[in-house]
Design an enzyme around this catalytic site. Sequence first.
Site, PDB file in Angstrom:
ATOM      1  CG  HIS A 261      14.860  -2.754   2.563  1.00 10.06           C
ATOM      2  ND1 HIS A 261      15.410  -3.912   2.052  1.00 10.06           N
ATOM      3  CD2 HIS A 261      13.558  -2.743   2.157  1.00 10.06           C
ATOM      4  CE1 HIS A 261      14.483  -4.571   1.361  1.00 10.06           C
ATOM      5  NE2 HIS A 261      13.357  -3.881   1.419  1.00 10.06           N
ATOM      6  CG  HIS A 392       5.988   0.235  -1.083  1.00  9.26           C
ATOM      7  ND1 HIS A 392       6.604   0.365   0.144  1.00  9.26           N
ATOM      8  CD2 HIS A 392       6.226  -1.039  -1.485  1.00  9.26           C
ATOM      9  CE1 HIS A 392       7.190  -0.767   0.474  1.00  9.26           C
ATOM     10  NE2 HIS A 392       6.978  -1.638  -0.493  1.00  9.26           N
TER      11      HIS A 392
END
Length: 422
Positions: A261, A392
């Site tokens: 993250h 992703h």
Amino acid sequence: MNASHHGSRDPSWVALAAHRAWLDAEGGRLLRFGTAAAPAAGAGFAWLDASGTPDPASGVQLWITARMAHVYALAHLRGRPGAGPLADRGLAALDGPLRDAEHGGWYPAIPEPGKPSDGRKTAYGHAFVLLAAASLTVAGRAGAKALLADACDVMESRFWDDRRGWVRESWDRAWQEPEAYLGANANMHAVEAFLAAADATGDGVWRDRALRIAEFFVDHVARSQWWRVPEHFSADGHIVPEYHDTNRADPFRPYGTTPGHALEWARLLLNLEAALPDPPNWLAEAARWLFVVAVGAGWDADGQPGFVYTVDHDDRPVVHARMHWVIAEAICSAAALHRRTGDLVYEHWYRTWWDYCAQYVIDEHDGSWHHELDADNRPASTVWAGKPDIYHAYQATLLPQLPLAGSAAGAVRDAASGGEAA
């Protein structure tokens, strides 16, 4: 850090026509794998198992359908035949069975046909609806503008907290009970969605809101934590360090901090910087620090190649599994920082992580990428079962080819209209 110690001074891989062709080929392979997730028009995108077969037990998840609609909208913008109709299937599901016609907003899932989930309505899921609607609008798909208007309205009226400058985490179905929790993950994806909404609508208020989110979670909180990004907060914005101490490997709210993250935040800060007419200097500074700290804490942290999923508040590995989305975001972050700074250290990491992907993560046999590897880089499923979506991984093949911009859809659109090649 001396760049000459971190790889050759060869031309950037992204500048090489052969590497860009490889990226496009890998992106095309991912898109072909994802087609199996939309077996019926309007039904949404299914969760795919490790072989690419829809898993009926997982139902239709809002976040997967929205992310896949976004991906195929991007592929359509880049001229891939067949991608537009697949994007439309996601749009039809978002405008149909996943929409809560009674209370507004979107259901988190449809466990069985015709039986929407009564689970909480999350900012995480609605951020992806907003992202998908924005990308579909930029792609010119029929009905996308109306979907985008609805998504903007729900996000603004239900989730955006203008007093505090962040998005609320979740509500019950009837919007009566907010959750007593604030998550950095949902707010991070809101930054991505808000930048996309600004590109699709032309309304700069969404960029301003994205900056306010980043100011709190990064410039205020992460800076005060030596560039670690705490994940979990009380509803009024206080860090809750022991959150999920008894459920450390949760796929959405794991204990500790998540290096992946921090890398994703780093890239988004540069997108935000590129989008703002007068960006603050701290955005690029923070992107560099987040990258350095995340790589130091997460890469090879247990003596094996790969990023560990989580670390504790002293940077000790907690969950040693390797997630595909983390290496994908690492690639995007390295590419963005190299484009922004020209520093060869980021080129070194970009090459290193693609080599790692080629060796361990890309599944040449069954398609897509292994979504989880164990500490020895063998396929695993302790946190994630199967290969739910390609969001992703596909963006890892696309974003390095794009100029820094608020959104991927906006960058592809601008390139097609005469800007930098995509």
